[in-house]
Design an enzyme around this catalytic site. Sequence first.
Site, PDB file in Angstrom:
ATOM      1  N   ASP A  29      35.075  44.921  42.561  1.00 22.59           N
ATOM      2  CA  ASP A  29      36.436  45.155  43.023  1.00 22.59           C
ATOM      3  C   ASP A  29      36.988  44.419  44.344  1.00 22.59           C
ATOM      4  OD1 ASP A  29      38.547  46.829  42.886  1.00 22.59           O
ATOM      5  OD2 ASP A  29      37.765  48.596  43.921  1.00 22.59           O
ATOM      6  N   GLY A  30      38.059  44.479  44.540  1.00 23.17           N
ATOM      7  CA  GLY A  30      38.834  43.744  45.516  1.00 23.17           C
ATOM      8  C   GLY A  30      39.329  42.429  45.379  1.00 23.17           C
ATOM      9  N   TRP A  34      41.649  40.812  48.529  1.00 23.31           N
ATOM     10  CA  TRP A  34      41.237  39.636  48.818  1.00 23.31           C
ATOM     11  C   TRP A  34      42.305  38.182  48.805  1.00 23.31           C
ATOM     12  CZ3 TRP A  34      41.074  34.405  47.376  1.00 23.31           C
ATOM     13  CH2 TRP A  34      40.098  33.577  48.078  1.00 23.31           C
ATOM     14  N   ARG A  42      47.492  37.749  43.303  1.00 20.37           N
ATOM     15  CA  ARG A  42      46.400  38.301  43.241  1.00 20.37           C
ATOM     16  C   ARG A  42      45.409  37.472  41.982  1.00 20.37           C
ATOM     17  NH1 ARG A  42      45.849  43.550  43.171  1.00 20.37           N
ATOM     18  NH2 ARG A  42      45.020  43.593  41.389  1.00 20.37           N
ATOM     19  N   HIS A  46      41.122  36.517  41.217  1.00 25.78           N
ATOM     20  CA  HIS A  46      40.498  36.669  40.038  1.00 25.78           C
ATOM     21  C   HIS A  46      39.523  35.209  39.838  1.00 25.78           C
ATOM     22  CE1 HIS A  46      42.062  40.592  39.340  1.00 25.78           C
ATOM     23  NE2 HIS A  46      43.340  40.285  38.929  1.00 25.78           N
ATOM     24  N   THR A  75      39.281  49.880  30.354  1.00 25.48           N
ATOM     25  CA  THR A  75      40.289  50.376  29.214  1.00 25.48           C
ATOM     26  C   THR A  75      41.623  50.764  30.131  1.00 25.48           C
ATOM     27  OG1 THR A  75      39.204  52.512  29.445  1.00 25.48           O
ATOM     28  CG2 THR A  75      38.740  51.342  27.437  1.00 25.48           C
ATOM     29  N   ASN A  77      42.733  48.748  32.554  1.00 26.46           N
ATOM     30  CA  ASN A  77      43.427  47.800  33.320  1.00 26.46           C
ATOM     31  C   ASN A  77      44.596  47.349  32.221  1.00 26.46           C
ATOM     32  OD1 ASN A  77      40.323  46.320  34.733  1.00 26.46           O
ATOM     33  ND2 ASN A  77      41.673  47.654  35.600  1.00 26.46           N
ATOM     34  N   ARG A 197      28.967  48.395  44.145  1.00 27.19           N
ATOM     35  CA  ARG A 197      30.399  48.233  43.967  1.00 27.19           C
ATOM     36  C   ARG A 197      31.024  47.567  45.281  1.00 27.19           C
ATOM     37  NH1 ARG A 197      34.906  52.005  41.510  1.00 27.19           N
ATOM     38  NH2 ARG A 197      36.624  50.648  42.217  1.00 27.19           N
ATOM     39  N   GLU A 216      20.416  53.297  41.388  1.00 29.81           N
ATOM     40  CA  GLU A 216      20.693  53.470  42.630  1.00 29.81           C
ATOM     41  C   GLU A 216      22.318  52.919  43.040  1.00 29.81           C
ATOM     42  OE1 GLU A 216      18.895  55.111  44.989  1.00 29.81           O
ATOM     43  OE2 GLU A 216      17.575  55.709  43.456  1.00 29.81           O
TER      44      GLU A 216
END
Length: 253
Positions: A29-30, A34, A42, A46, A75, A77, A197, A216
Site C-alpha cells: 500500500d501507498g 508516495w 500516481r 506503481h 476486486t 481496485n 502491510r 503474524e
Amino acid sequence: MTAKPTVFSELPTDLNRDRLPQHVAVIMDGNGRWAQRRGLPRIMGHRRGVDALKDLLRCCRDWGVGALTAYAFSTENWGRPLEEVDFLMTLFERILRQELREMMAEGVRIRFVGNLQALPPSLQLEIERSMQETANNQGIEFTVATNYGGRQEIMQACRAIAMQIQQGHIQPEDIDEALFEQHLYTRGIADPDLLIRTSGEMRISNFLLWQVAYAEIYVTETFWPDFDRAEFHQALSNYQQRDRRFGKLKAKS
Ligand code: FPP
C-alpha cells in the site's frame, strides 16, 4: 583489505535462520501517496512499486524465505479511474513479458490467484504462459493476487462444494478444512506466517481472509516504494520476537 559492503545480500546475522517465516504475504500500500508527495502522477508510484517488489522477491530468495505472496490488484481496485486501471493491467503484462527469462534463471515458480477470467485477454495469456513455463521450477514460490478478493474466493469455494454435493460426489459431512482449502485459489500453497502491510493502515482489505487466520501481522508507516531490505529486516526481527501459539498455550520449557 576492503571493507565488506552492507548490502544485506546474506541473512543479517542477528536473524535466526531456523525461525524465519516460510511464507510472507504483502499488502503493497501507498504507491499513490508516495508519488503524490513528490508531485508525480500516481502511476509513477506503481512503477517504483514494481522495483520494490522485485527486490523483495530477490531478498526472500537470498535470505531463505521460501514463498512470497503479493496483493497486486483487488476486486475493489476496478473502482479506480479507468486510466489507472489500464495502466496497471498494461504494467502487469509488460513485467511478466520482461521478467520471465530472469524468473526461469532464478528458479522462481510464479502463480496467480484471483478471478483471472475477468482480466484483459492479452494479460491472461501472459499469466498462463508464465505459470506454465515456471511450473517445474524449484526455487521461491511467488504468488500474485490479481483481481483477488478474499470473500469472493470463499464464495466461489462454497459454490464449487455445493455443486459437488448436488451431483452426489460428496456429502455435507465430508466438508472439513482440508476439503475447503482444496477449493481455494491458493490450493497447495501453505498459509502465510507473516503478513506485512505498508503505509500504516491497520486493515486486511479482503486479502487472504481464510489463509491469514494465524499469520503474524506487521504494519509499517513506510510507503510501499520505499520498502527495502532494511525494512524487511525490521519486519523479520519483529516477527522473530513474536510468540506464536496458534490458540494453544506456550509449550513448557
Ligand atoms: C497500492 O497502492 C498498490 C496497488 C493497487 C498496485 C500494486 C501493484 C504493483 C506494485 C505492481 C505489481 C506487479 C506485478 C506484475 C506483480 P495505492 O495505489 O493504493 O496507494 P495509495 O493508498 O497511496 O493510493
